[in-house]
Design an enzyme around this catalytic site. Sequence first.
Site, PDB file in Angstrom:
ATOM      1  N   GLU A   1       0.854  -1.182   0.000  1.00  0.00           N
ATOM      2  CA  GLU A   1       0.000   0.000   0.000  1.00  0.00           C
ATOM      3  C   GLU A   1       0.892   1.235   0.000  1.00  0.00           C
ATOM      4  O   GLU A   1       1.776   1.342   0.854  1.00  0.00           O
ATOM      5  CB  GLU A   1      -0.890   0.019   1.238  1.00  0.00           C
ATOM      6  CG  GLU A   1      -1.873  -1.123   1.325  1.00  0.00           C
ATOM      7  CD  GLU A   1      -2.660  -1.054   2.618  1.00  0.00           C
ATOM      8  OE1 GLU A   1      -3.561  -0.195   2.721  1.00  0.00           O
ATOM      9  OE2 GLU A   1      -2.369  -1.844   3.537  1.00  0.00           O
TER      10      GLU A   1
ATOM     11  N   ARG B   1       4.981 -13.411   9.504  1.00  0.00           N
ATOM     12  CA  ARG B   1       5.550 -12.062   9.450  1.00  0.00           C
ATOM     13  C   ARG B   1       6.890 -12.029  10.160  1.00  0.00           C
ATOM     14  O   ARG B   1       7.179 -12.844  11.037  1.00  0.00           O
ATOM     15  CB  ARG B   1       4.622 -11.064  10.130  1.00  0.00           C
ATOM     16  CG  ARG B   1       3.370 -10.740   9.349  1.00  0.00           C
ATOM     17  CD  ARG B   1       2.586  -9.644  10.037  1.00  0.00           C
ATOM     18  NE  ARG B   1       3.332  -8.389  10.061  1.00  0.00           N
ATOM     19  CZ  ARG B   1       2.845  -7.251  10.523  1.00  0.00           C
ATOM     20  NH1 ARG B   1       1.620  -7.216  11.033  1.00  0.00           N
ATOM     21  NH2 ARG B   1       3.558  -6.150  10.506  1.00  0.00           N
TER      22      ARG B   1
ATOM     23  N   LYS C   1       2.955   2.086  10.912  1.00  0.00           N
ATOM     24  CA  LYS C   1       3.082   3.433  10.339  1.00  0.00           C
ATOM     25  C   LYS C   1       2.451   4.473  11.265  1.00  0.00           C
ATOM     26  O   LYS C   1       2.988   5.560  11.460  1.00  0.00           O
ATOM     27  CB  LYS C   1       2.418   3.457   8.955  1.00  0.00           C
ATOM     28  CG  LYS C   1       3.085   2.619   7.904  1.00  0.00           C
ATOM     29  CD  LYS C   1       2.423   2.794   6.556  1.00  0.00           C
ATOM     30  CE  LYS C   1       1.143   2.032   6.414  1.00  0.00           C
ATOM     31  NZ  LYS C   1       1.279   0.622   6.077  1.00  0.00           N
TER      32      LYS C   1
END
Length: 778
Positions: A276, A491, A501
């Site tokens: 993204e 992950r 973020k």
Amino acid sequence: VVSTQSTREFQTFQHYFKRINLRVMSASSLARLGLPESKVAETQKNAQLTALLEGFLATADKRGVEVDGGTGKLIYGLGTKLKKQENTGQILDLILAKKVTSDAQLTAALEFVKANPVNPDQSRLEEFCGVGVVITTEQIREAVRAKVEGSMAQIKTQRYRFNTGPMMGQIKKDLKWADGALIKSEIENMIGSILGERTEADNKPMAKVKQPKADKKAVVKEQVVEEPQEISFAGFHKVGENYTTEGYVITEHTMRLLKEHVERINGTVMTRFPPEPNGILHIGHAKAININFGFAKTFGGKCYLRYDDTNPEKEEEKFFTSILEMVRWLGYEPYKITHSSDRFQELYDFAVQMIKSGHAYVCHQTAEELKGFDVKPSPWRERPVEESLTLFEDMKNGKIDEGAATLRMKCTLEEGKVDPVAYRIKFVPHHRTGDEWCIYPTYDYTHCICDSLEDITHSLCTKEFQTRRSSYYWLCNVLEIYCPVQWEYGRLNIGYNIMSKRKIAKLIAEGLVADYDDPRLFTLTALRRRGFPPQAINTFVKKCGLTGAQTQLDPAMLEACVRDELNLTADRVMAVLSPLEVEVCASEESLPYTVTVPNIPGLEATHPVTLTTSFHIDTSDFREAADKDYRRLALDQPVGLKHVGLVATVTDMMKDPDTGRVTKLRVKLAKLTGDNKPKAFIQWVCGGVAAEVRDYSRLFYHKCPEDPEQVPGGFLSDVNPDSLKVYDALVEERLANSPVYTSYQFERIGFYTVDQDTTGSRLVFNNTVSLREDSGKK
């Protein structure tokens, strides 16, 4: 009248005896397959397998087929080897008809059905598994004789210790449908007739032949920088064989769509990295980049860089630029750069198709009402198709307020989320399409369709998307488009830091870090700025491997990879972080004195260093008094100067009268001999260039700063205020014009990299990683 307690006891006993009868029935049924008691007991533990085998036996009874030992063994093999139960009947028919009579035939039949999951052709199936092919005893005997004659010398030398396994494998390869037991018997009989009876010597193990030891010194000399081991990608499906993957959903259109897909891509592996563009990539993305691009590279395929730009509120051009820059920095080049927004019209058309087929509807529940898992069923789920079509067009044309309607899909995610949203209204211009659209598709809707349209063969994503796998397959199949396979991996997280973020933005807003590229963070731009080589990051990711488990690793593991890389590539230089002036009042060596020093030990490149009557050492390398553990310079203890073969002894020192701080030393220099060898050698800088040096330590005190049990006050309360220290240092003059991102080893201190804040008049270094602990520094 029976009491309630008695009734309950009776029901309990009834249930108990029913379970016993089922077990007895299962045991007797399974025994018919010729299984030993231990195998029967083991099989009974698997209720699904037991039920399947009992169904096979019921079919045999219905057809009046006698289940002998050979047939029973094959029936058991069918039940245990076939992962999916589609087309079981065709193979069972062949077993009960005595057309499939060996393990080799059963294995071939299963292989054929796996490759042809939709209505496999019966005649091709029978041909593939050798139905009607008869291998006679004489054929087997002739094949065995030929192999034995070809190995006669070896057989006579090794006698009964001769390994017959490879020979048997070769014969089985030549006579595919031959009986393995008969081949084994023929080999044993023929070798026995040649060698005669076994002797006592035949029962003794063969003496091991000692191999000459390798010359370790020679091996060391030949060692060069090794390429990091590639990630192992074992277990993935082959291109076009999506249906062989556990959980993959097969429809009547699957095989046709797969065939067309393989033709379009010419059998090439296709992957994608779909970030993204609303933030900076971090170390976890480095794993995703290596896996997606690495998978394609390993199998000679291609990897897209696809920007998942479906949320215009948070997307900025700088993020697009940074993502591509980081992909290339790690050494990868995208096959094509695409955007989900490239497909907005196609995505809209597919949504209309879903409404028409009754698989999507317009809903008016609010975002707040749709939060969580205990969501009330939508009262609009069964609204008429024409009504949803009209409302969806109104959404597209901006006639409905933001938040007043969504398009939802009629499916349930693994996590229990019902009817995920496919489209929402956002009156926000898009960076690429401008004001053309005011409805934007969600990840759940967009992701699988873009994968399909780009003919992705392996959709590789992190474990949290496993709950979306069923909706991924459902959506592709509902739209009757090619369906890729979604594969998940764990992950990668690094301890003592954060990746979110949103939370990094809070750190920046609070002034706790400078920006997304602050060297204390684990964003890729921060790691590059700190001086972590991309090769080291790739090596670290490859060492982590491809696993399903989510990992949180200590930063020391990454730092070790960085240290190993820089140890081979970074020039050695001398620097002093806290300079202390030294004046030479006497020297056995004429000054100035110049020596040649290797840039990197073991390599040819060198540079000169010159010692004069005035130079600097680090303040930490001098004490007025030395204790038993201190090895460096003191009033009563000399020290060696690196590279020049001289030993310095203090003759006098000067202090600031106000602070008492030592400001200058006077020393005499003696040539290094066997009699005056010092306890340690220290670096020094003569002349030199002023530089700002930034040293970093862990940003957070705890390994998991986001864990409320470890840090009840929240991650902001766990920030280490001393994670950055700045020094006014001196470095060798030859570093004056070093380009940004050039890395050096400051001898005895650590690895340092030129920072982007460097200007023509101001040199700035970031501490990349420390050296391994050196006892000589004490």
